[in-house]
Design a protein around this motif. Structure first.
Motif, PDB file in Angstrom:
ATOM      1  N   LEU A   1      73.126  15.833  52.701  1.00 52.75           N
ATOM      2  CA  LEU A   1      72.101  16.519  53.375  1.00 52.75           C
ATOM      3  C   LEU A   1      71.297  15.443  54.478  1.00 52.75           C
ATOM      4  CD1 LEU A   1      70.256  18.383  50.586  1.00 52.75           C
ATOM      5  CD2 LEU A   1      71.958  19.382  52.314  1.00 52.75           C
TER       6      LEU A   1
ATOM      7  N   PHE B   1      71.595  23.807  55.081  1.00 49.43           N
ATOM      8  CA  PHE B   1      71.326  24.112  53.715  1.00 49.43           C
ATOM      9  C   PHE B   1      70.085  25.025  53.534  1.00 49.43           C
ATOM     10  CE2 PHE B   1      69.605  23.035  49.417  1.00 49.43           C
ATOM     11  CZ  PHE B   1      70.928  23.095  48.564  1.00 49.43           C
TER      12      PHE B   1
ATOM     13  N   VAL C   1      67.241  21.958  56.526  1.00 51.33           N
ATOM     14  CA  VAL C   1      66.923  22.212  55.046  1.00 51.33           C
ATOM     15  C   VAL C   1      65.978  23.507  55.310  1.00 51.33           C
ATOM     16  CG1 VAL C   1      66.091  22.185  52.807  1.00 51.33           C
ATOM     17  CG2 VAL C   1      67.324  20.077  53.932  1.00 51.33           C
TER      18      VAL C   1
END
Length: 287
Positions: free
Chosen positions: A163, A171, A206
């Motif tokens: 990530l 994500f 994210v």
């Protein structure tokens, strides 16, 4: 070998499998007949076409001959792809604590450009703090040695580097409030985990949403799942559903379509990321 290189081998298996499937179908050859030609079962052909197993050069050569591929340039290209697809991934060094059915997922996860998840039991593994991960793993591996538990936690932390890597995927996670209310570890572990969720949700790649209890029943009634999308246009999305002793990898359009609808509804019905962070801050005050 880097994580990127090893994940690439998974993609190569999927690409090769996809091309072999198209060649077989274009010739009207059944999986059973293809399996017979390489002294294997129909299910082995299915696993090959899905990129779930390694490829033997001899098997690929025999299948290409069966499918009428006589052009030497095309044959060499596909055989080279088979060789590259058999490179071991970094996660194989954890095979002592990593179930075989999950090794496939780790490779797919590392190759994805978009990861969408819904979780209800606990915080998704890519978002767990070390202390929270330790509590989850210890609960799930009752009777395991301390060394094995530490190895499994180390694997989870290694996966999380994805990530924040240069090639980090997008994500998008929807967490059911139940995952945040259910304690793993003591109060400080839970406080640290919730604060970590607040912090990591600020990352540009994210997106984190919380499905609150107050919403009532929702479309995630079938339980947790993960959807993976890849940058290669030849590859279909894959839905990963984990079970007690194995996992399902779904890629049929009709199956993927149903999960696509569910994840879309979950994202639409959950508070937006900013409001979800406020919900997390509220839980942090209560923890």
């Amino acid at each position: 070998m880097t994580a990127g290189e090893s994940s690439g081998s998974v993609v190569r298996r999927m690409l090769l499998g996809s091309q072999l499937r198209r060649l077989r179908e274009s010739r009207g050859i059944t999986r059973e007949a293809a399996g017979y030609s390489i002294r294997a079962s129909e299910s082995k052909i299915s696993r090959m076409e899905l990129g779930r197993v390694s490829f033997k050069s001899r098997d690929v050569e025999d299948l290409l001959t069966l499918y009428g591929v006589t052009d030497e340039v095309e044959r060499v290209a596909l055989l080279s792809l088979a060789k590259e697809a058999n490179l071991a991934g970094w996660w194989h060094s954890y095979s002592d604590v990593l179930p075989g059915w999950f090794q496939t997922y780790v490779g797919l996860e590392g190759a994805a450009s978009l990861i969408r998840v819904y979780e209800v039991q606990f915080v998704n593994g890519l978002l767990q703090t070390e202390a929270y991960a330790h509590a989850v793993v210890a609960r799930g591996m009752k009777g395991a040695s301390k060394a094995d538990i530490e190895r499994r936690v180390a694997l989870r932390l290694e996966r999380q580097k994805l990530l924040i890597s240069e090639r980090a995927p997008r994500f998008h996670c929807v967490l059911d409030e139940a995952a945040l209310r259910r304690p793993y570890g003591d109060r400080e572990v839970m406080r640290g985990q919730i604060q970590h969720l607040i912090d990591i949700s600020e990352r540009p790649n994210v997106t984190l949403q919380v499905m609150p209890f107050s919403f009532g029943g929702h479309s995630g009634e079938s339980g947790a799942f993960t959807m993976l999308r890849f940058p290669e246009s030849d590859l279909s999305d894959v839905v990963y559903v984990e079970q007690l002793t194995g996992a399902l990898y779904l890629d049929k359009p009709e199956e993927v379509g149903q999960y696509e609808r569910v994840v879309g509804e979950l994202q639409s019905d959950s508070p937006n990321p900013a409001d979800s962070r406020d919900l997390l801050r509220g839980l942090l005050q209560l923890t």
